[in-house]
Design a protein around this motif. Structure first.
Motif, short mmCIF file in Angstrom:
data_model
loop_
_atom_site.label_atom_id
_atom_site.label_comp_id
_atom_site.label_asym_id
_atom_site.label_seq_id
_atom_site.Cartn_x
_atom_site.Cartn_y
_atom_site.Cartn_z
N THR A 1 0.85 -1.20 0.00
CA THR A 1 0.00 0.00 0.00
C THR A 1 0.89 1.25 0.00
N ASN B 1 -0.06 3.70 2.11
CA ASN B 1 -0.63 4.39 3.26
C ASN B 1 0.40 4.91 4.26
N ILE B 2 1.69 4.75 3.94
CA ILE B 2 2.71 5.38 4.80
C ILE B 2 2.89 6.85 4.43
N PRO C 1 10.49 -2.50 -6.43
CA PRO C 1 9.75 -1.26 -6.29
C PRO C 1 10.44 -0.34 -5.29
N ASN C 2 10.50 0.93 -5.62
CA ASN C 2 11.14 1.92 -4.75
C ASN C 2 10.07 2.65 -3.94
N MET C 3 9.96 2.29 -2.66
CA MET C 3 8.93 2.87 -1.80
C MET C 3 9.49 3.95 -0.87
N LEU C 4 10.70 4.42 -1.14
CA LEU C 4 11.30 5.46 -0.29
C LEU C 4 10.49 6.74 -0.38
N LEU C 5 10.27 7.38 0.76
CA LEU C 5 9.48 8.62 0.78
C LEU C 5 10.40 9.84 0.85
N GLU D 1 11.04 13.70 2.47
CA GLU D 1 10.86 14.25 3.81
C GLU D 1 9.42 14.73 4.06
N VAL E 1 6.59 11.92 4.76
CA VAL E 1 6.63 11.06 5.95
C VAL E 1 5.61 11.51 6.96
N SER E 2 4.87 10.57 7.54
CA SER E 2 3.83 10.99 8.49
C SER E 2 4.41 11.13 9.88
#
Ligand SMILES: C[S@@+](CC[C@H](N)C(=O)[O-])C[C@H]1O[C@@H](n2cnc3c(N)ncnc32)[C@H](O)[C@@H]1O
Lengths: 125, 281
Positions: free
Chosen positions: A10, A12-13, A115-119, A121, A124-125
């Motif tokens: 997901t 959702n992060i 897959p690259n899921m890095l967010l 700054e 980020v929640s």
């Protein structure tokens, strides 16, 4: 990335995203890799799957054939459907492509099967 | 780690685990062996039922050595790591697990209840550092643990082998894990040996009360010994199962065949394969 992973992945992060599922798939290169057939695992994982998301994803990458609209209540003994599901969940792999958050449109590239899921700054929640 | 100091102090993980460092995970047999040993012990602490194929998350999966240990036990896994170079090695190794580039401190991007267990080898201590100006270690740990709790099925375990720098790191880590809802605690193997001492954070995600396993090489005789409950799992295996018993000749042959299919170098099978060695001292 396998479609099993897509079925649990997901976005959702990301701050503000509530469900982030299912991620839209764009695939520009696909591979089918042989993985040992493990019926125990298939039967165990089935109840956890989001079936309609799986069907949709499989259709998007051209492997939707043979997947019933509704998952039968039991697959015990249905060898051929078990193998179809095994193939779609574990053998079909997106090697190059992109995932997209259904709520924000944020894209996550897939390169070399990863897959690259890095967010960033500000995400980020 | 000797003279150069702790890796976490040198650079952020995505830079420390560069191409050269990642290459060691295929070329340095001592490092490989250590990773394998730690993974096997972590697997034991996970205490998954032996006759079931589970779905496992490997955090800081790196080159996939820990993942291969999961594959050898018939589990299916997903790995996450922040270093692209480590993941490239995993791809090169053609690991069976699926891998994701991600920062555990950003949270776990999975649907609720997805996994039957979590394993993590030598990665957790990295979260104690503030590698970017906006990083707050306690907050990143909390984000990590609280989202991790959500993606586990009830009663599932998460086992982290880690290298804390000091006791305040241990405290910060366990505090955030408990705040996120986990129970459990630290298991320390060989606490009296500076060399062999190993720490495992063993967490339970809800469900019925579970006894914390006992560390190896501790002098206290465990009453409700973890050893007992693990062997109970093993005994549950019914005879005549399709899967060969772990470490049996057949099990080793199957594992070698898998490696061969991946085009890797594997010793030839002989009549000695899988035989017990005589103890020699
Ligand atoms: C000692 S290595 C573990 C190697 C791995 N178990 C294997 O079999 O190759 C530690 C790993 O943790 C990863 N790591 C460190 N910080 C991380 C973070 N914030 N998120 C995800 N992975 C991280 C590193 O990139 C590195 O690959």
């Amino acid at each position: 990335m396998k479609l099993l992973t897509h079925n649990i992945l997901t976005s959702n992060i990301i701050k503000g995203v509530t469900r982030g599922f299912p991620l839209k798939i764009k695939s520009s290169r696909l591979e089918v890799k042989e993985v040992d057939f493990n019926p125990d695992f298939i039967l165990r994982i089935l109840p956890k799957l989001d079936w309609s998301a799986l069907r949709q994803a499989a259709t998007e990458v051209g492997y939707g054939n043979g997947l019933p609209e509704e998952l039968p209540s039991s697959l015990e003994g249905d060898d051929s459907l078990q193998k179809t599901i095994h193939n779609i969940l574990l053998q079909v792999e997106i090697v190059e492509g992109e995932l997209e958050c259904p709520e924000t449109g944020r894209k996550f590239p897939i390169q070399n099967g990863i897959p690259n899921m890095l967010l960033n700054e500000d995400e980020v929640s | 780690m000797a003279s150069s100091g702790r890796p976490e102090r040198q650079a952020p993980p995505e830079l420390f685990y560069n191409e050269t460092e990642a290459r060691k995970y295929t070329s340095n047999s001592r490092m490989i062996e250590i990773q394998q040993k730690l993974s096997e012990r972590a697997m034991e602490l996970l205490a998954l039922p032996e006759d079931t194929s589970c779905y496992i998350l490997d955090i800081g999966c790196g080159s996939g050595l820990s993942g291969e240990c999961l594959t050898d036990n018939d589990h299916v896994w997903v790995g996450m790591d922040i270093s692209p170079h480590m993941l490239d090695i995993a791809r090169e190794r053609e690991v069976e697990g699926d891998i994701i580039l991600g920062d555990m401190g950003d949270g776990m991007p999975f649907r609720p209840g997805s996994f039957d267990g979590v394993i993590s080898i030598s990665a957790l201590q990295w979260l104690c550092n503030a590698d970017k100006a906006f990083h707050k270690p306690a907050k990143r740990l909390y984000t990590f643990f609280s989202t991790l709790y959500g993606v586990l099925s009830r009663g599932a375990r998460a086992v982290f082998q880690f290298y804390p720098e000091n006791s305040s790191q241990i405290e910060m880590i366990t505090q955030q894990a408990m705040k996120a809802g986990f129970t459990g605690g630290l298991v320390v193997d060989y606490p009296n040996s500076t060399k062999a001492k190993k720490m495992f954070l063993c967490l339970f995600a809800g469900g019925a009360h579970q006894q914390l396993p006992t560390g190896l090489g501790t002098d206290t005789v465990p009453q409700e010994s973890s050893g007992a409950s693990f062997s109970a799992f093993r005994e549950k295996r019914k005879r005549g199962d399709r899967k060969p018993l772990k470490n049996s000749r057949e099990w080793i042959l199957q594992k070698k065949e898998r490696r061969r299919k991946q085009g890797r170098e594997v010793p030839v099978d002989t009549k000695y394969t899988g035989r017990k060695r005589k103890a020699r001292f």
